[in-house]
Design a protein around this motif. Structure first.
Motif, mmCIF file in Angstrom:
data_model
loop_
_atom_site.group_PDB
_atom_site.id
_atom_site.type_symbol
_atom_site.label_atom_id
_atom_site.label_comp_id
_atom_site.label_asym_id
_atom_site.label_seq_id
_atom_site.Cartn_x
_atom_site.Cartn_y
_atom_site.Cartn_z
ATOM 1 N N UNK A 295 0.834 -1.203 0.000
ATOM 2 C CA UNK A 295 0.000 0.000 0.000
ATOM 3 C C UNK A 295 0.874 1.260 0.000
ATOM 4 N N UNK A 296 1.930 1.261 0.824
ATOM 5 C CA UNK A 296 2.839 2.413 0.867
ATOM 6 C C UNK A 296 3.476 2.637 -0.497
ATOM 7 N N UNK A 297 3.945 1.558 -1.119
ATOM 8 C CA UNK A 297 4.580 1.687 -2.435
ATOM 9 C C UNK A 297 3.595 2.197 -3.486
ATOM 10 N N UNK A 298 2.343 1.776 -3.370
ATOM 11 C CA UNK A 298 1.319 2.216 -4.307
ATOM 12 C C UNK A 298 1.051 3.724 -4.162
ATOM 13 N N UNK A 299 0.919 4.192 -2.911
ATOM 14 C CA UNK A 299 0.567 5.605 -2.710
ATOM 15 C C UNK A 299 1.771 6.542 -2.799
ATOM 16 N N UNK A 300 3.002 6.003 -2.779
ATOM 17 C CA UNK A 300 4.180 6.875 -2.878
ATOM 18 C C UNK A 300 4.908 6.744 -4.212
ATOM 19 N N UNK A 301 4.345 6.004 -5.163
ATOM 20 C CA UNK A 301 5.055 5.762 -6.435
ATOM 21 C C UNK A 301 5.362 7.060 -7.190
ATOM 22 N N UNK A 302 4.539 8.092 -7.010
ATOM 23 C CA UNK A 302 4.790 9.371 -7.688
ATOM 24 C C UNK A 302 5.989 10.107 -7.109
ATOM 25 N N UNK A 303 6.459 9.674 -5.941
ATOM 26 C CA UNK A 303 7.595 10.309 -5.276
ATOM 27 C C UNK A 303 8.855 9.445 -5.377
ATOM 28 N N UNK A 304 8.949 8.655 -6.425
ATOM 29 C CA UNK A 304 10.102 7.757 -6.597
ATOM 30 C C UNK A 304 11.404 8.543 -6.495
#
Length: 164
Positions: free
Chosen positions: A39-48
């Protein structure tokens, strides 16, 4: 009464893993750590490539959770805008890059809710202060010079078109 436990961490956008700091922080709460990581990776993917503050609220009874994402730090946004790895290790001599005022204003708009400034102009000056610490020039000049130019009204047209 439902008891909620909150865990606040800083993670790499889109790259969270079950290892430290997440695993040790969430393990004692008895929830599915991989579900939280996904879930964290999904919601933070735009901040790679950026460090992002994340808050995980866990319901200790039914083990459900909610993930909220904060805004990356001003320095992380500057590094991403410059497309560099990190700030300068020797800020007085080695400059890491140059930004224009439009880029500074874009970052100021992202960070505005978390800054102390009451105006977009003030928020941009705060971001320029971070540029001083990171050894970033603005339009080829020391950020302190650009801050003075902002005070003198040189960039008022940019602020007017970006003011909401």
């Amino acid at each position: 009464m439902v008891e909620m436990k909150n865990v606040e961490l800083i993670v790499a956008g889109g790259e969270a893993t079950a290892g430290p700091p997440l695993g040790p922080a969430l393990g004692p709460l008895g929830i599915n750590i991989m579900a939280v990581v996904n879930k964290i990776n999904e919601v933070t993917k735009d901040y790679a490539g950026m460090k992002v503050p994340v808050k995980i609220s866990v319901n200790t009874e039914d083990k459900s959770f909610e993930v909220t994402v904060g805004t990356p730090t001003a320095s992380a946004l500057l590094v991403a805008e410059l497309k560099v790895e990190k700030g300068s290790g020797t800020p007085n001599s080695a400059k890491i890059g140059d930004l224009n005022v439009d880029q500074i204003v874009r970052i100021a708009k992202i960070k505005r809710t978390e800054l102390l400034a009451r105006t977009l102009k003030g928020a941009a000056k705060e971001i320029m202060g971070t540029c001083v610490n990171m050894s970033v020039t603005i339009e080829g000049k020391d950020p302190r010079e650009t801050q003075k130019e902002v005070d003198d009204g040189k960039y008022d047209d940019i602020f007017k078109k970006n003011e909401v």
